[in-house]
Motif scaffolding. Sequence first.
Motif, PDB file in Angstrom:
ATOM      1  N   SER A 578       0.683  -1.108  -0.057  1.00 43.38           N
ATOM      2  CA  SER A 578       0.109   0.016   0.067  1.00 43.38           C
ATOM      3  C   SER A 578       0.846   1.220   0.053  1.00 43.38           C
ATOM      4  O   SER A 578       1.919   1.370   0.724  1.00 43.38           O
ATOM      5  N   CYS A 595      -2.944  -1.230  11.307  1.00 40.11           N
ATOM      6  CA  CYS A 595      -1.749  -1.943  10.742  1.00 40.11           C
ATOM      7  C   CYS A 595      -1.294  -2.986  11.676  1.00 40.11           C
ATOM      8  O   CYS A 595      -0.782  -2.622  12.695  1.00 40.11           O
ATOM      9  N   PRO A 596      -1.367  -4.181  11.319  1.00 38.07           N
ATOM     10  CA  PRO A 596      -0.805  -5.462  12.160  1.00 38.07           C
ATOM     11  C   PRO A 596       0.717  -5.282  12.172  1.00 38.07           C
ATOM     12  O   PRO A 596       1.219  -6.030  13.017  1.00 38.07           O
ATOM     13  N   TYR A 597       1.467  -4.766  11.265  1.00 38.43           N
ATOM     14  CA  TYR A 597       2.544  -4.700  11.088  1.00 38.43           C
ATOM     15  C   TYR A 597       3.613  -3.659  11.642  1.00 38.43           C
ATOM     16  O   TYR A 597       4.588  -3.195  11.507  1.00 38.43           O
ATOM     17  N   ALA A 599       3.607  -0.763  10.216  1.00 33.97           N
ATOM     18  CA  ALA A 599       4.225  -0.065   8.781  1.00 33.97           C
ATOM     19  C   ALA A 599       4.148   1.118   8.574  1.00 33.97           C
ATOM     20  O   ALA A 599       4.741   1.839   7.613  1.00 33.97           O
ATOM     21  N   ILE A 600       3.215   1.838   9.461  1.00 35.37           N
ATOM     22  CA  ILE A 600       2.795   3.236   9.188  1.00 35.37           C
ATOM     23  C   ILE A 600       3.272   4.114  10.060  1.00 35.37           C
ATOM     24  O   ILE A 600       3.122   3.998  11.490  1.00 35.37           O
ATOM     25  N   ILE A 620       3.421   5.208   4.696  1.00 34.68           N
ATOM     26  CA  ILE A 620       3.858   3.666   4.841  1.00 34.68           C
ATOM     27  C   ILE A 620       4.991   3.387   4.432  1.00 34.68           C
ATOM     28  O   ILE A 620       5.831   3.812   3.357  1.00 34.68           O
ATOM     29  N   CYS A 625       5.404  -2.935   4.929  1.00 45.51           N
ATOM     30  CA  CYS A 625       4.046  -3.227   4.716  1.00 45.51           C
ATOM     31  C   CYS A 625       3.834  -4.734   3.973  1.00 45.51           C
ATOM     32  O   CYS A 625       4.813  -5.044   3.086  1.00 45.51           O
ATOM     33  N   GLN A 626       2.758  -5.447   4.607  1.00 42.96           N
ATOM     34  CA  GLN A 626       2.955  -6.822   3.792  1.00 42.96           C
ATOM     35  C   GLN A 626       1.784  -6.818   3.081  1.00 42.96           C
ATOM     36  O   GLN A 626       1.272  -7.976   2.415  1.00 42.96           O
ATOM     37  N   GLY A 627       0.970  -5.848   2.706  1.00 35.73           N
ATOM     38  CA  GLY A 627      -0.030  -5.783   1.591  1.00 35.73           C
ATOM     39  C   GLY A 627      -1.368  -6.125   2.139  1.00 35.73           C
ATOM     40  O   GLY A 627      -2.020  -6.865   1.284  1.00 35.73           O
ATOM     41  N   CYS A 628      -1.814  -6.041   3.171  1.00 33.86           N
ATOM     42  CA  CYS A 628      -2.936  -6.793   3.698  1.00 33.86           C
ATOM     43  C   CYS A 628      -4.046  -5.925   3.308  1.00 33.86           C
ATOM     44  O   CYS A 628      -5.401  -6.482   2.852  1.00 33.86           O
ATOM     45  N   GLY A 629      -4.127  -4.671   3.154  1.00 35.50           N
ATOM     46  CA  GLY A 629      -5.254  -3.586   2.589  1.00 35.50           C
ATOM     47  C   GLY A 629      -6.014  -3.464   4.039  1.00 35.50           C
ATOM     48  O   GLY A 629      -6.951  -2.834   3.765  1.00 35.50           O
ATOM     49  N   SER A 630      -5.788  -3.796   5.345  1.00 37.57           N
ATOM     50  CA  SER A 630      -6.507  -3.309   6.376  1.00 37.57           C
ATOM     51  C   SER A 630      -6.765  -1.697   6.497  1.00 37.57           C
ATOM     52  O   SER A 630      -7.670  -1.210   6.458  1.00 37.57           O
ATOM     53  N   CYS A 631      -5.546  -1.232   6.366  1.00 37.06           N
ATOM     54  CA  CYS A 631      -5.645   0.220   6.221  1.00 37.06           C
ATOM     55  C   CYS A 631      -6.360   0.960   5.140  1.00 37.06           C
ATOM     56  O   CYS A 631      -7.196   1.920   5.322  1.00 37.06           O
TER      57      CYS A 631
HETATM   58  S1  SF4 Z   1      -1.580  -2.743   3.813  1.00 36.95           S
HETATM   59 FE1  SF4 Z   1      -1.601  -3.804   5.765  1.00 36.95          FE
HETATM   60  S2  SF4 Z   1       0.491  -3.870   6.067  1.00 36.95           S
HETATM   61 FE2  SF4 Z   1       0.410  -2.397   4.618  1.00 36.95          FE
HETATM   62  S3  SF4 Z   1       0.235  -0.552   5.658  1.00 36.95           S
HETATM   63 FE3  SF4 Z   1      -1.726  -1.302   5.195  1.00 36.95          FE
HETATM   64  S4  SF4 Z   1      -2.271  -2.313   7.234  1.00 36.95           S
HETATM   65 FE4  SF4 Z   1      -0.118  -2.082   7.168  1.00 36.95          FE
END
Ligand code: SF4
Lengths: 657, 283, 162
Positions: A578, A595-597, A599-600, A620, A625-631
């Motif tokens: 992201s 963000c679970p990691y 990363a932000i 970010i 960023c692992q690309g989960c898309g939560s954010c």
């Molecule tokens: S996509 Fe997931 S890992 Fe990447 S910044 Fe957003 S919440 Fe964090």
Amino acid sequence: MARVGVFVCFCGANIAGVIDVPAVVQEAKKIKEVKISIEYKYLCSDPGQQIIREAIVQNRLTSVVVAACSPRMHEKTFRKALLDAGMNPYLLEIANIREHSSWVHQKDKKAATEKASDLIRMAVAKSIANEQLHEISVPVTKRALVIGGGIAGIQAALDIADARIPVTLVEKSPSIGGRMAQLDETFPTLDCSQCILTPKMVDVASHPYIELIPYSEVIELQGYVGNYKAKIKKKASYVDFSSCTGCGACTQKCPVKVPNEFNMNIDKRKAIYTPFPQAVPNKPVIDAEHCTMLLKGKCGICAKVCEKGSINFKMVDEVIEREIGAVVIATGYDLWDPKPYEEYGVGRYKDIITSLEFERMVSASGPTNGVPVRPSDGKVPKNVVFIKCIGSRDEAKGIEYCSKICCMYTAKHAILLHHKVPDSHAYIFYMDIRAAGKGYEEFVKRAQVETAATYLRGRVSKIYKKGDKLMVRGEDAQIGQVVEVEADLVVLATAVIAPKDNPALARLLGVSYDKYGYISEAHPKLRPVETAKAGIFLAGCTQAPKDIPDTVAQASACAAKVCGLFAGDTMKKDPMISTINNEFCSGCLNCIKVCPYQAIVTEEIPLGHGSKEIRTVAKINEGVCQGCGSCVAICRSMAISLAGFTDPQIINEIVAI
Amino acid sequence: MDYSKKIQEIASKLFADNKINYFVGYKQNSFDDSQVPFLITDPAEIPKLVFTDRSVFNLANYLKPDHTKRKRVGLVVKGCDSRALNLMLTESQVKRENIYIIGICCEGVLNEKGEKAQNCVECVMPDPVVYDEMIGSPTGKREYTINADIRELATKALEERADYFESIFENCIRCNACRHSCPLCYCAKCCIDQETSTLYHGANTSSGAMHALMTWSLHLAGRCVDCRNCEKACPSHLPLHLLHKQNESVIYENFQQHLAGMEKDDRGAFYKYSLSDPDDFIL
Amino acid sequence: METEVKETQGKIFSAENPGITAPTDWQPVIMGILCNWCSYAGSDLTGTSRIQYPPNIRIIRVPCSSRVDPWFIIKSLQTTADGVLISGCHPGDCHYISGNYYARRRFLVTKKLLNFIGYHENRIQFSWVSAAEGPKFAKVVAKVTEDIKKLGPLHRYKKENF
Ligand code: SF4
Ligand SMILES: Cc1cc2nc3c(=O)[nH]c(=O)nc-3n(C[C@H](O)[C@H](O)[C@H](O)COP(=O)(O)OP(=O)(O)OC[C@H]3O[C@@H](n4cnc5c(N)ncnc54)[C@H](O)[C@@H]3O)c2cc1C
Ligand code: SF4
Ligand code: SF4
Ligand code: SF4
Ligand code: SF4
Ligand code: SF4
């Protein structure tokens, strides 16, 4: 204007046997942007890929749709084909018409064909919104952090260090060695545990590439694969290790006696102590919970007898920071407390002990000098009952899983008992004998033959006291009768459980753990030594119960993974991550929360064009960023976009059919 | 409830002590007994400040523009308004040190018909939850009740509800006044205005409005404080509170009785979770 | 609160769309949005195990159920779909640790809100399907398809929308 190529695979009869491929190809031709639509028997084969490569060049395609098997199968293969044709590999989309159509609608050929066409329409529409993406390269810090100094941690640290990669080994207790140091002889070969372990412990201490930090814990981990920053809390040992020679004068003279956890509390240690004679480092620490000097300000005998003046009661905890590129979790296991087995009189009868207590007793360097004794009267037992699966495979009282090692070590205990007390007899209550492994079945046979131990298949229902004996009542399922055994000593093979700190540690490291508290591997079969978080690996019993051979194998595998990660100066990373358009970001910082990691981070940018005023927005870190898309989904301002799964791509898919 | 004098005094003092650059309060309308938000930089205008049960608007909305972020502002808030302020604070939209909050222990405001407004009848927290100075005597938190209209609609047949809402969406003219008037809709560029957004191209039809209003209400889910600024601003007089109250009740009942902006660090219900959140609606 | 509304008996089609009939060969379209690591993998397993299910679902792959913005659901219902199925990893199994927990909150509120404004709740369904649950995926799709078939085609808000 987009120019899309559609390639439909027969997959032999796998697809073509159900789906009318030529019809699907014709249907795809009707899509405005599709410039070429062709079919082939096996697209994943070399000639198949050649067709794609040629079509890309000849038709100046701007994106490619392969209608074939699941993207989880061959996405990499076809991306490579694009790359070879000089096209950005991320301009590929796959329509999964095998797993999602031909294989699951075998009886309805018409519907399967229509569905395949729809899936192709969706993939074409998505691919039109695809963007060129480029692998990200991130610098790496070549140092590994190993958490836990049991045999798993020791082996991983040594293997990594032998590849000339610096390792920081953090051990919670005063010495490395873990549970294996507590064992006597080990199945399936009956090597003496100390004899094979201590040389490795010494190697760790003397290895030029290993930094051993005992009596400490990791308290913070930030950053991302290749670029972590760890904070390690070194507990105050009140002994200056640099000057202490390990002579032991202090431990002899200390007047305070404390149950000795290394010996399963069978004997006592002092308030200043070295956990066991072969400890590494072989330096004592003061147990602040019991030292009278630290508690009440009186005593200080150790300081008086220490010739080196190494005792320092003013020492405080220290926090050390290390920059590292990878982490190996090797925090081992704990043992289940059998208290819920009330009907056995656990806690009431002294002569019921656990296997690890038995292990300490039979250990030559143990508290009873290698002879098992009854805790109640110190007599050497003749009849010993071993009960397996205590807490294991017991959903009601304990845990559901099998602890894997108990069958084997109980067979070992029968042999050890026979060696130490030749006129003794072992009775073993068991549910099954699980002896899968090289030399394992043979080992169990050996135990049965050599010791003439009585194996009784069945559950023990009750233990009660009769005189100074324990009466063990159980059923022998083979003869279908209740049996009673008069025992001098009962040994419970208690279940292996995850260390209770594991969930907290997992949260701190940002990795997942299962419902029992074991750290989860990324994939149970194909990625057994990695966690889902890049750059964090796991070895030994922290993942699940296992014996020493499996533990060591996993530890060495971890080392290979770490070495692989550090093979280059930079690492390649998937670009499907992201990014934030800071013009749209309103700075609510909710994305940081979800963000679970971690990363932000925040960033300050000018308020407007050329403005001197600043405003805070989110940013970010592409390495994390692992690309989960939560954010992405929680950002109301729609300021975040996830490459490969952008809003326009998904809208296109939704409206395509 | 007439705190006009008290507010004038405080405002004078704030200006005299040079604590603020401007003050946001209410002013009497000249043509009827309603009031309008009133922003003053000149102490000479202080006598025009009023506060009564006609002071209906949520003044936190006037902290939205960027220039207010650098100025020191005095403002009047009621219970619900102060909850919005709490959220704006945690969402980094205002700097606490830049605002001087006069919190009113609210006795409820009136609707156009002169009755006590529905949100005030159902109000859970009339006292200010964040303030520098409090006026009136606090009466404390009240029990949460599900909005009367929601309860009534829930008893209606599905198709009846569908028709009703379709008629609502049909009457939306896509003016975005609702979004502009909400203190919590402060986005740098609202998703509705972004060209790449799915909403941007939505036609001015019931479906376009449905999509926009649904997205909007979901952006306020777990954040809306029921001040009803949006509803008052809507030129089509649409009952926008229905959407917000519906979400609020679901959130209250399912997520640990969450109510927006009640606590200091509240970020809204969608930015946190609990392991025990309901799972039974998932197959 | 009682938001559930009983379907009117005896009518084949939708409580939402009274009086609307559909061609006899009408088949619903279900938009399936699946997370890559569990449900998409699970649906692949359904395929490799050759477990059969109704062909009405069209699948979109996303990395995680937390990527699903409520507008995916709204947009689907307004354009191509008669119903939506969103599926992710079981709680605790999220590949990205916590994504599905955030998603779960949004899903509940979105489902209730859509139901409130007149969509039958069976049009918006969710499931947790792990990578190992091939048979479960087939069962879920069959159930959702069956549910939506009973409701009939979705007409409301479908006009002039793009
Ligand atoms: S996509 Fe997931 S890992 Fe990447 S910044 Fe957003 S919440 Fe964090
Ligand atoms: C009674 C018994 C008999 C056995 N006999 C045999 C046998 O004969 N043969 C065989 O193959 N296997 C045997 N085993 C199994 C063997 O003990 C394990 O396979 C082995 O010890 C696993 O090693 P490990 O490194 O994973 O864990 P451990 O040995 O548990 O090591 C973990 C280490 O990590 C440290 N640690 C924990 N948490 C942290 C933290 N948060 N931070 C830093 N450090 C931490 C601990 O202090 C410990 O030093 C037996 C087990 C039992 C219970
Ligand atoms: S959630 Fe969106 S608006 Fe809020 S800080 Fe993050 S990127 Fe910016
Ligand atoms: S909702 Fe509560 S705080 Fe707001 S105006 Fe009404 S009574 Fe006052
Ligand atoms: S509707 Fe959503 S995007 Fe628009 S201003 Fe409000 S919160 Fe921001
Ligand atoms: S949505 Fe309306 S009622 Fe809710 S906080 Fe915003 S303006 Fe107030
Ligand atoms: S204020 Fe009313 S008419 Fe205007 S966009 Fe909002 S709901 Fe529609």
